[in-house]
Scaffold this active site. Structure first.
Site, PDB file in Angstrom:
ATOM      1  N   ARG B 120     -31.689  22.701  11.965  1.00  0.00           N
ATOM      2  CA  ARG B 120     -30.660  21.790  11.554  1.00  0.00           C
ATOM      3  C   ARG B 120     -29.006  22.527  11.698  1.00  0.00           C
ATOM      4  O   ARG B 120     -28.104  21.913  10.921  1.00  0.00           O
ATOM      5  CB  ARG B 120     -30.870  21.556  10.280  1.00  0.00           C
ATOM      6  CG  ARG B 120     -32.111  20.928   9.903  1.00  0.00           C
ATOM      7  CD  ARG B 120     -32.339  20.364   8.559  1.00  0.00           C
ATOM      8  NE  ARG B 120     -33.639  19.439   8.409  1.00  0.00           N
ATOM      9  CZ  ARG B 120     -34.517  20.162   7.886  1.00  0.00           C
ATOM     10  NH1 ARG B 120     -34.521  21.418   7.452  1.00  0.00           N
ATOM     11  NH2 ARG B 120     -35.704  19.438   7.879  1.00  0.00           N
ATOM     12  N   LYS B 142     -18.221  16.809  21.139  1.00  0.00           N
ATOM     13  CA  LYS B 142     -18.995  15.779  21.378  1.00  0.00           C
ATOM     14  C   LYS B 142     -20.077  16.499  22.068  1.00  0.00           C
ATOM     15  O   LYS B 142     -19.899  17.389  23.227  1.00  0.00           O
ATOM     16  CB  LYS B 142     -18.233  14.847  22.209  1.00  0.00           C
ATOM     17  CG  LYS B 142     -17.716  13.504  21.684  1.00  0.00           C
ATOM     18  CD  LYS B 142     -17.592  12.456  22.505  1.00  0.00           C
ATOM     19  CE  LYS B 142     -16.860  11.257  21.701  1.00  0.00           C
ATOM     20  NZ  LYS B 142     -16.770   9.991  22.921  1.00  0.00           N
ATOM     21  N   GLU B 184      -9.986  14.146  34.788  1.00  0.00           N
ATOM     22  CA  GLU B 184      -9.753  14.353  33.297  1.00  0.00           C
ATOM     23  C   GLU B 184      -8.518  14.713  33.006  1.00  0.00           C
ATOM     24  O   GLU B 184      -7.773  14.575  31.987  1.00  0.00           O
ATOM     25  CB  GLU B 184     -11.023  15.208  32.617  1.00  0.00           C
ATOM     26  CG  GLU B 184     -12.483  14.797  32.831  1.00  0.00           C
ATOM     27  CD  GLU B 184     -12.604  13.560  31.928  1.00  0.00           C
ATOM     28  OE1 GLU B 184     -12.059  12.974  31.171  1.00  0.00           O
ATOM     29  OE2 GLU B 184     -14.133  12.839  32.188  1.00  0.00           O
ATOM     30  N   LYS B 226      -5.983  16.769  24.077  1.00  0.00           N
ATOM     31  CA  LYS B 226      -7.281  16.612  23.475  1.00  0.00           C
ATOM     32  C   LYS B 226      -7.412  16.905  21.972  1.00  0.00           C
ATOM     33  O   LYS B 226      -7.950  16.306  21.267  1.00  0.00           O
ATOM     34  CB  LYS B 226      -8.201  17.014  24.275  1.00  0.00           C
ATOM     35  CG  LYS B 226      -9.599  16.684  23.665  1.00  0.00           C
ATOM     36  CD  LYS B 226     -10.878  16.581  24.495  1.00  0.00           C
ATOM     37  CE  LYS B 226     -12.078  16.171  24.008  1.00  0.00           C
ATOM     38  NZ  LYS B 226     -13.256  15.885  25.040  1.00  0.00           N
ATOM     39  N   GLU B 236     -14.342   9.719  16.357  1.00  0.00           N
ATOM     40  CA  GLU B 236     -14.431   8.370  17.134  1.00  0.00           C
ATOM     41  C   GLU B 236     -14.456   7.194  16.114  1.00  0.00           C
ATOM     42  O   GLU B 236     -15.273   6.136  16.726  1.00  0.00           O
ATOM     43  CB  GLU B 236     -15.174   8.408  18.380  1.00  0.00           C
ATOM     44  CG  GLU B 236     -14.829   7.608  19.229  1.00  0.00           C
ATOM     45  CD  GLU B 236     -15.800   7.522  20.632  1.00  0.00           C
ATOM     46  OE1 GLU B 236     -16.730   8.141  20.529  1.00  0.00           O
ATOM     47  OE2 GLU B 236     -14.919   7.496  21.610  1.00  0.00           O
ATOM     48  N   ARG B 240      -9.456   8.504  18.952  1.00  0.00           N
ATOM     49  CA  ARG B 240     -10.234   9.192  19.807  1.00  0.00           C
ATOM     50  C   ARG B 240     -11.041   8.254  21.051  1.00  0.00           C
ATOM     51  O   ARG B 240     -11.061   8.850  21.887  1.00  0.00           O
ATOM     52  CB  ARG B 240     -11.331   9.959  19.306  1.00  0.00           C
ATOM     53  CG  ARG B 240     -12.384  10.845  20.081  1.00  0.00           C
ATOM     54  CD  ARG B 240     -13.000  11.778  19.420  1.00  0.00           C
ATOM     55  NE  ARG B 240     -13.659  12.632  20.397  1.00  0.00           N
ATOM     56  CZ  ARG B 240     -14.157  13.808  20.146  1.00  0.00           C
ATOM     57  NH1 ARG B 240     -14.161  14.346  18.788  1.00  0.00           N
ATOM     58  NH2 ARG B 240     -15.021  14.521  20.949  1.00  0.00           N
ATOM     59  N   ASN B 244     -11.605   7.933  26.281  1.00  0.00           N
ATOM     60  CA  ASN B 244     -12.639   7.201  27.081  1.00  0.00           C
ATOM     61  C   ASN B 244     -12.089   6.298  28.540  1.00  0.00           C
ATOM     62  O   ASN B 244     -12.901   5.413  28.982  1.00  0.00           O
ATOM     63  CB  ASN B 244     -13.597   6.443  26.527  1.00  0.00           C
ATOM     64  CG  ASN B 244     -14.626   7.272  25.548  1.00  0.00           C
ATOM     65  OD1 ASN B 244     -15.063   8.033  26.068  1.00  0.00           O
ATOM     66  ND2 ASN B 244     -14.616   6.736  24.458  1.00  0.00           N
ATOM     67  N   HIS B 247     -14.006   5.558  31.349  1.00  0.00           N
ATOM     68  CA  HIS B 247     -15.127   5.843  30.937  1.00  0.00           C
ATOM     69  C   HIS B 247     -16.366   4.923  31.186  1.00  0.00           C
ATOM     70  O   HIS B 247     -17.544   4.811  31.249  1.00  0.00           O
ATOM     71  CB  HIS B 247     -15.212   6.754  29.956  1.00  0.00           C
ATOM     72  CG  HIS B 247     -14.893   8.077  30.191  1.00  0.00           C
ATOM     73  ND1 HIS B 247     -13.725   8.603  30.473  1.00  0.00           N
ATOM     74  CD2 HIS B 247     -15.577   9.402  30.317  1.00  0.00           C
ATOM     75  CE1 HIS B 247     -13.589   9.875  30.657  1.00  0.00           C
ATOM     76  NE2 HIS B 247     -14.731  10.362  30.493  1.00  0.00           N
ATOM     77  N   HIS B 251     -19.234   5.179  33.443  1.00  0.00           N
ATOM     78  CA  HIS B 251     -20.562   5.336  33.076  1.00  0.00           C
ATOM     79  C   HIS B 251     -21.512   4.560  33.609  1.00  0.00           C
ATOM     80  O   HIS B 251     -22.641   4.674  34.063  1.00  0.00           O
ATOM     81  CB  HIS B 251     -20.651   5.363  31.359  1.00  0.00           C
ATOM     82  CG  HIS B 251     -20.488   6.330  30.812  1.00  0.00           C
ATOM     83  ND1 HIS B 251     -19.907   6.439  29.358  1.00  0.00           N
ATOM     84  CD2 HIS B 251     -20.023   7.797  31.066  1.00  0.00           C
ATOM     85  CE1 HIS B 251     -19.670   7.502  28.879  1.00  0.00           C
ATOM     86  NE2 HIS B 251     -19.298   8.527  30.036  1.00  0.00           N
ATOM     87  N   HIS B 264     -19.481  13.167  37.279  1.00  0.00           N
ATOM     88  CA  HIS B 264     -18.707  12.519  36.143  1.00  0.00           C
ATOM     89  C   HIS B 264     -17.265  12.170  36.641  1.00  0.00           C
ATOM     90  O   HIS B 264     -16.839  11.023  36.242  1.00  0.00           O
ATOM     91  CB  HIS B 264     -19.022  13.358  34.946  1.00  0.00           C
ATOM     92  CG  HIS B 264     -18.188  12.548  33.687  1.00  0.00           C
ATOM     93  ND1 HIS B 264     -18.776  11.510  33.297  1.00  0.00           N
ATOM     94  CD2 HIS B 264     -17.195  13.113  32.931  1.00  0.00           C
ATOM     95  CE1 HIS B 264     -17.864  11.170  32.132  1.00  0.00           C
ATOM     96  NE2 HIS B 264     -16.949  12.119  32.146  1.00  0.00           N
TER      97      HIS B 264
END
Lengths: 368, 368
Positions: B120, B142, B184, B226, B236, B240, B244, B247, B251, B264
Site C-alpha cells: 500500500r 502519474k 514533449e 510541468k 488532473e 493538468r 495531454n 496525446h 494514444h 510515445h
C-alpha cells in the site's frame, strides 16, 4: 438507522447502519457524478442481492454495469481483479463511473483496489454484506489483493464515498462466516474498549441468535472504534496498527494453510489467542484473563487453537508480514485485558505461545 | 546544477538537473528511511548505469536489491510489474524500503506504480535516463501500466521523493529516443509558453547537437512548466489535462499500431500535428502557425504525418481514452500559437484533420 462518521478531512464519509438500506438508493444516487455505475459482486451474493439493487438503481435512472466474480479468498488475485478491469473497459467505464462493491471482504478489498487504480482512481461505494466486512474491511480504506508470496501485499489506501451496512443482508450469512465476523467485533474490545468487551461477554448469546438490536449496537460500536482509530491515523503510521491484533499470527495461519482453508476471521481468532498467550507469557495478563478471551471466542463459534505449523514455519511466514521494520516483526500485544500496544516478541515468547496455543487437530477442525 | 521545486504541500519534492548526478548519492541517502533500496531498471539501462549506481550506494552503506526488467513499451504490463513484486517479496522488502526507478518512461511508470501499491505504498525516487522521462514522465506522479484494451489504464497518482535528471545519461540515448523526448519539450511551448517555443525554434540545431547548456535549459524550462501545471492540479481535475496535448490522437496511434511500433514521443508529435490541424480547421491558428509547428517537429527528427488507420478506427480508439466524460472525448486544442485549452471536436473537424494529417507511408517510416 445509525450513522457513524469517518472524519478524514476532504475524504470523510458516512457509514450508515440499518435494515433495508439496499432498497434506499437515494443515498447512493445523491453521490454519483454521472448516472452510471458498475456493481461488482460475486456469484453467491449476486444470486441474493444483485437483481434488487440493480433494479432499484435503474429505476432511479442509473445505467448499471454488473460485474460478477467467482466467490472465495483464493480468487483475491490479480487475475480476478483483471476481470473487473475487463468489464469496465469493455463497457467503456469512465473516470466518473462509480464502482459499487456488493459483497464481503474479498469483494470490497478487490473492488476498492480496482477503484483506486482504474484510470488512476474512480469514485467508490461499499455495500458490505458480511458481518466481517460491515465491522472491519469496508471501513477505513484499506484495499488490496493477495500475492502468492503474501496476503494483501498489493493494494492502496483508498476511501469510499459511502458505506451502507444493511443488517438484513446478514440474514443469509452462513453461521461460519457470521462467527468469523464476530472475531473482528471482539477484537475492538481487546484493543482498547473493555466496556464493549464486557458487553460482548454479557450479550454473546443474543448476538449468536442474530438479535437485531444487539447486532445493530455491535456493528455501530465496532464502526465507531474503527472510525476513531482510522481518523487518527489513516495510513497506518502509528495507532492504526492496533487493528492488526491477532493478524500477524492470523496471516501466517491463512498463508500456511493455503488461502481459503480457514476464513480470515477464524485465523484472526486463533491469532488473538496466540497474542493473548504471548501477553500471558510476558506476565501482562492473568490466566483468568486468558480464559475469558478463550471463552468468549469459543462462545462466538470461533477456533481458539491454531494449527500446528511448527515454529520455523510460523517465523518464516510472519517475517513476510507488512508490519516488519528493519527485520523486526511488530506484534500487537495486550498490556492488560482491554488494552493493547505494538511491540516486539522474543523468539522464546513466540515459541511458548505456539507451544501452548497450537494443536494438531486445529487445521482440520474448520474444513467444511 | 539546477533545481526545480514541485510544490505539493506535504508531497513536495525537488527535481535536480545536471551532469554527473548519478554518482552523487548523498542526495538519495539523505532521504532513505532505512539503509535499503531496490533499484528497478531494464536490461539496456542496467548495462550502462546499474553497476556504478549500485556501487556508489553500497559504498554509502545502502543494501541494494537490483531488479532488471525486459526493455520496451510492450513490457509495460501486469506481468512485468509482477517481476518487481516478486523481486521485492523474495528479498523481503519492507514498507520503508525505497524503490529507485533507473530508466526511461516505462521503467519510471512501472516502478512508480509498484511503489504506490507494494504494501500500500513505499518511498520512491526517480532517476530518469531518457529525455522524455526527464522532461515529462518522471515529474508529476502519474504512474501506470497498460491494459490490452487501453494505454495507462491502470495506475495511481503517486509522487516520488526526489527526481534526479542526470544529463550525462542522455549521452548514450539513441537518436530516435532523443527526438521522442524533444516532442514533449516542444509540447510545453505549444501549451502556454510561446517564448519557449520561439527559443526552441532558434535553438533546435544546438539541441539536436546535444549541446549541454541548451539541453540543461530545455530540461529545466520543461520541468518548470510541468511543475507549475502539476502544482496547480495534482490529480488532473482541470488545467493538468493540458499536458495531454497531442496525446488523445497519440494514444490512438500507439494502440492502433501496437505498443512499441512507434515511440510515445513520436506518436505525440504526430498527434500534436493532428491537434494543430484541427485547430486550423476551427480557424484558430493560421496556416503559417501550422507550418511553424510542423517545421520545428521535423527539425527535431519527429514524424509529422500520422498513420492512416482510418476515421472509424481512430474514433473507436479515442473513445477508450481516459479523458472521456459522459461519452464526450476531450481534446487539447490550440486557441492560438502557444496557447491551448481543453474542449471537444466535432466528427467533421476530426475527419478533416485526419484527412490532411495521415499518410499511408507514415506507419512504416518509423520502424527501425
Amino acid at each position: 438507522m445509525r450513522t457513524v462518521k469517518l472524519d478524514l478531512g476532504p475524504d470523510s464519509y458516512d457509514i450508515v447502519i440499518g435494515r433495508g438500506l439496499l432498497a434506499q438508493v437515494e443515498r447512493m444516487t445523491a453521490l454519483l457524478p454521472q448516472k452510471r455505475a458498475a456493481i461488482v459482486t460475486n456469484t453467491t451474493v449476486a444470486a441474493l442481492y444483485l437483481a434488487p439493487l440493480q433494479k432499484a438503481l435503474e429505476a432511479a435512472g442509473v445505467q448499471i454495469i454488473p460485474i460478477v466474480l467467482p466467490d472465495g479468498e483464493q480468487y483475491k488475485t490479480w487475475e480476478t481483479l483483471n476481470l473487473i478491469f475487463d468489464g469496465l473497459l469493455t463497457a467503456r467505464a469512465e473516470r466518473k463511473t462509480t464502482l459499487i462493491a456488493l459483497g464481503g471482504g474479498v469483494v470490497g478489498d478487490m473492488t476498492g483496489f480496482a477503484a483506486a487504480v482504474y484510470q488512476r482512481g474512480v469514485p467508490f461505494i461499499q455495500i458490505p454484506t458480511t458481518l466481517l466486512a460491515q465491522v472491519d474491511s469496508s471501513v477505513g480504506g484499506k484495499t488490496a489483493i493477495n500475492h502468492p508470496l503474501g496476503k494483501n501485499m498489493i493494494g492502496s489506501f483508498y476511501q469510499p464515498q459511502l458505506v451502507l451496512a444493511d443488517l438484513a443482508s446478514l440474514d443469509t450469512l452462513p453461521d461460519r462466516e457470521y462467527s468469523a465476523g464476530l472475531a473482528e467485533v471482539i477484537k475492538y474490545g481487546l484493543i482498547d474498549d473493555l466496556p464493549f468487551l464486557e458487553w460482548l461477554e454479557a450479550n454473546i448469546e443474543r448476538l449468536m441468535g442474530r438479535d437485531t438490536d444487539a447486532l445493530a449496537y455491535a456493528v455501530e460500536r465496532s464502526c465507531q472504534n474503527k472510525a476513531r482509530i482510522v481518523g487518527e491515523d489513516e495510513k497506518e503510521h502509528g495507532v492504526r496498527a492496533l487493528l492488526n491484533l491477532g493478524h500477524t499470527f492470523g496471516h501466517a495461519i491463512e498463508t500456511g494453510l493455503g488461502y481459503g482453508a480457514w476464513l480470515h476471521g477464524e485465523a484472526v481468532a486463533a491469532g488473538m489467542v496466540l497474542a493473548a498467550r504471548a501477553s500471558y507469557e510476558l506476565g501482562q495478563i492473568t490466566d483468568a484473563d486468558l480464559a475469558r478471551i478463550i471463552k468468549l471466542l469459543d462462545a462466538a463459534g470461533l477456533p481458539t487453537m491454531a494449527p500446528a505449523l511448527g515454529y520455523e514455519r510460523y517465523a518464516a511466514l510472519m517475517a513476510q508480514d507488512k508490519k516488519v521494520d528493519a527485520g523486526q516483526i511488530k506484534f500487537i500485544i495486550m498490556r492488560k485485558l482491554g488494552e493493547s500496544y505494538m511491540g516486539t516478541l522474543s523468539p522464546e515468547v513466540i515459541a511458548a505461545a505456539l507451544q501452548a496455543g497450537c494443536s494438531d487437530d486445529a487445521a482440520a477442525s474448520r474444513v467444511a
